[in-house]
Design an enzyme around this catalytic site. Structure first.
Site, PDB file in Angstrom:
ATOM      1  N   ASP A 181      25.503 -24.768 -54.492  1.00 24.32           N
ATOM      2  CA  ASP A 181      24.941 -24.264 -55.632  1.00 24.32           C
ATOM      3  C   ASP A 181      23.255 -23.399 -54.783  1.00 24.32           C
ATOM      4  O   ASP A 181      22.343 -23.685 -54.906  1.00 24.32           O
ATOM      5  CB  ASP A 181      25.042 -24.819 -56.672  1.00 24.32           C
ATOM      6  CG  ASP A 181      23.779 -23.480 -57.841  1.00 24.32           C
ATOM      7  OD1 ASP A 181      23.999 -23.326 -58.016  1.00 24.32           O
ATOM      8  OD2 ASP A 181      23.621 -24.625 -58.355  1.00 24.32           O
ATOM      9  N   SER A 225      22.019  -4.472 -51.006  1.00 23.66           N
ATOM     10  CA  SER A 225      23.044  -3.589 -51.389  1.00 23.66           C
ATOM     11  C   SER A 225      22.282  -2.246 -51.483  1.00 23.66           C
ATOM     12  O   SER A 225      20.910  -1.635 -51.914  1.00 23.66           O
ATOM     13  CB  SER A 225      23.476  -3.608 -52.701  1.00 23.66           C
ATOM     14  OG  SER A 225      24.004  -2.476 -53.098  1.00 23.66           O
ATOM     15  N   TYR A 263      22.343  -6.278 -61.733  1.00 21.61           N
ATOM     16  CA  TYR A 263      22.751  -6.532 -60.391  1.00 21.61           C
ATOM     17  C   TYR A 263      22.087  -5.084 -59.773  1.00 21.61           C
ATOM     18  O   TYR A 263      21.499  -5.964 -58.370  1.00 21.61           O
ATOM     19  CB  TYR A 263      24.463  -5.459 -59.969  1.00 21.61           C
ATOM     20  CG  TYR A 263      24.630  -6.099 -58.541  1.00 21.61           C
ATOM     21  CD1 TYR A 263      25.489  -7.333 -58.009  1.00 21.61           C
ATOM     22  CD2 TYR A 263      24.943  -5.119 -58.047  1.00 21.61           C
ATOM     23  CE1 TYR A 263      25.832  -7.896 -56.839  1.00 21.61           C
ATOM     24  CE2 TYR A 263      24.853  -5.089 -56.245  1.00 21.61           C
ATOM     25  CZ  TYR A 263      25.651  -6.172 -55.992  1.00 21.61           C
ATOM     26  OH  TYR A 263      25.728  -6.192 -54.812  1.00 21.61           O
ATOM     27  N   LYS A 277      19.402  -7.194 -56.523  1.00 19.52           N
ATOM     28  CA  LYS A 277      19.306  -6.573 -54.724  1.00 19.52           C
ATOM     29  C   LYS A 277      17.942  -6.150 -54.715  1.00 19.52           C
ATOM     30  O   LYS A 277      17.795  -6.018 -53.598  1.00 19.52           O
ATOM     31  CB  LYS A 277      20.656  -5.541 -54.764  1.00 19.52           C
ATOM     32  CG  LYS A 277      21.787  -6.748 -55.448  1.00 19.52           C
ATOM     33  CD  LYS A 277      22.199  -7.903 -53.979  1.00 19.52           C
ATOM     34  CE  LYS A 277      23.262  -8.060 -53.927  1.00 19.52           C
ATOM     35  NZ  LYS A 277      23.002  -9.791 -52.721  1.00 19.52           N
TER      36      LYS A 277
END
Length: 254
Positions: A61, A139, A152, A156
């Site tokens: 994890d 990203s 998201y 990033k």
């Protein structure tokens, strides 16, 4: 060119599928001993059985500091001193600024960002005497946010900043550790496929230099080649750098 990572030990998070899987296979093919971790224990164990003795799987994890400590110890106990860390594990959840849920945003930060913070800390601790390379998967959305994926994009963007901070810290401390990030536009993984709108086919999104130059997604093995470059001594002059695999999207502002 082969055996670019001969004698190296690598750890790849999120290595049981998608980009991580391709990275694991490529690094093994270039001579490294490769540990890979994933939350999906069944997939990881099956893959480890297929890959052979130079690989090992550890359930992990990535948002848990305790798990990181156990994984790092297990990897180095079995394979040797760590030389390459690929912080690849991550999730993709939708949500814009009006409808996004705080619980989703918190989960994105925990898995996509906190994991990189912990990984960089523990990677530096493992490599500061011998040197190495840390590669963080970011990203293109870290620079060009996607409005439907606000959380998201933010997670990033933080990875991008953490990468530069870690690289600068290693330089100032005199550690021979390079820290770089990769910023793909889209990667055609199972995670991406699950997020595509109905009616959108692989051929519509996948970049092809002959058939679809405007395509914004790449096959995972293409991104794995960038990881290999950053893991190898060929990128010895690079630290704190960002590799953009975006087909000029940033330049177009799209």
């Amino acid at each position: 060119m082969t055996n670019r990572l001969q004698g190296k030990v690598a750890l790849v998070t999120g290595g049981a599928s998608g980009v991580g899987l391709e990275v694991v296979k490529l690094l093994l093919g270039e001579g490294a001993k490769v540990a890979f971790s994933d939350i999906n224990e069944a997939a990881g164990q099956q893959l480890a059985a297929e890959l052979g003795e130079r690989s090992m799987f550890v359930r992990h994890d990535v948002s848990s500091e305790a798990d990181w400590t156990l994984v790092m110890a297990a990897v180095q106990r079995r394979l040797g001193t760590l030389n390459v860390l690929v912080n690849n594990a991550g999730i993709l959840l939708p949500g814009d600024m009006e409808t996004g849920r705080l619980e989703d945003f918190s989960r994105l930060l925990k898995i996509n960002t906190e994991s990189v913070f912990i990984g960089c800390q523990q990677g530096i601790a493992a490599m500061k005497e011998t040197g190495g390379s840390i590669i963080n998967m970011a990203s293109v959305s870290s620079w060009l946010p996607i409005e439907q994926y606000a959380g998201y994009s933010a997670s990033k963007a933080a990875v991008s900043a953490l990468t530069r901070a870690a690289a600068l810290s290693c330089r100032k401390q005199g550690y021979a550790i390079r820290v770089n990030s990769i910023h793909p536009d889209g990667i055609y993984t199972p995670m991406m496929q699950a997020s595509l709108p109905k009616g959108v086919s692989k051929e519509m999104v996948l970049h092809d230099p002959k058939l679809n130059r405007a395509g914004r997604a790449y096959m995972p093995e293409r991104i794995a080649q960038l990881v290999l470059f950053l893991a190898s001594d060929e990128s010895s002059v690079m630290s704190g750098s960002e590799l953009h695999a975006d087909n000029s999207i940033l330049g177009m502002g799209l």
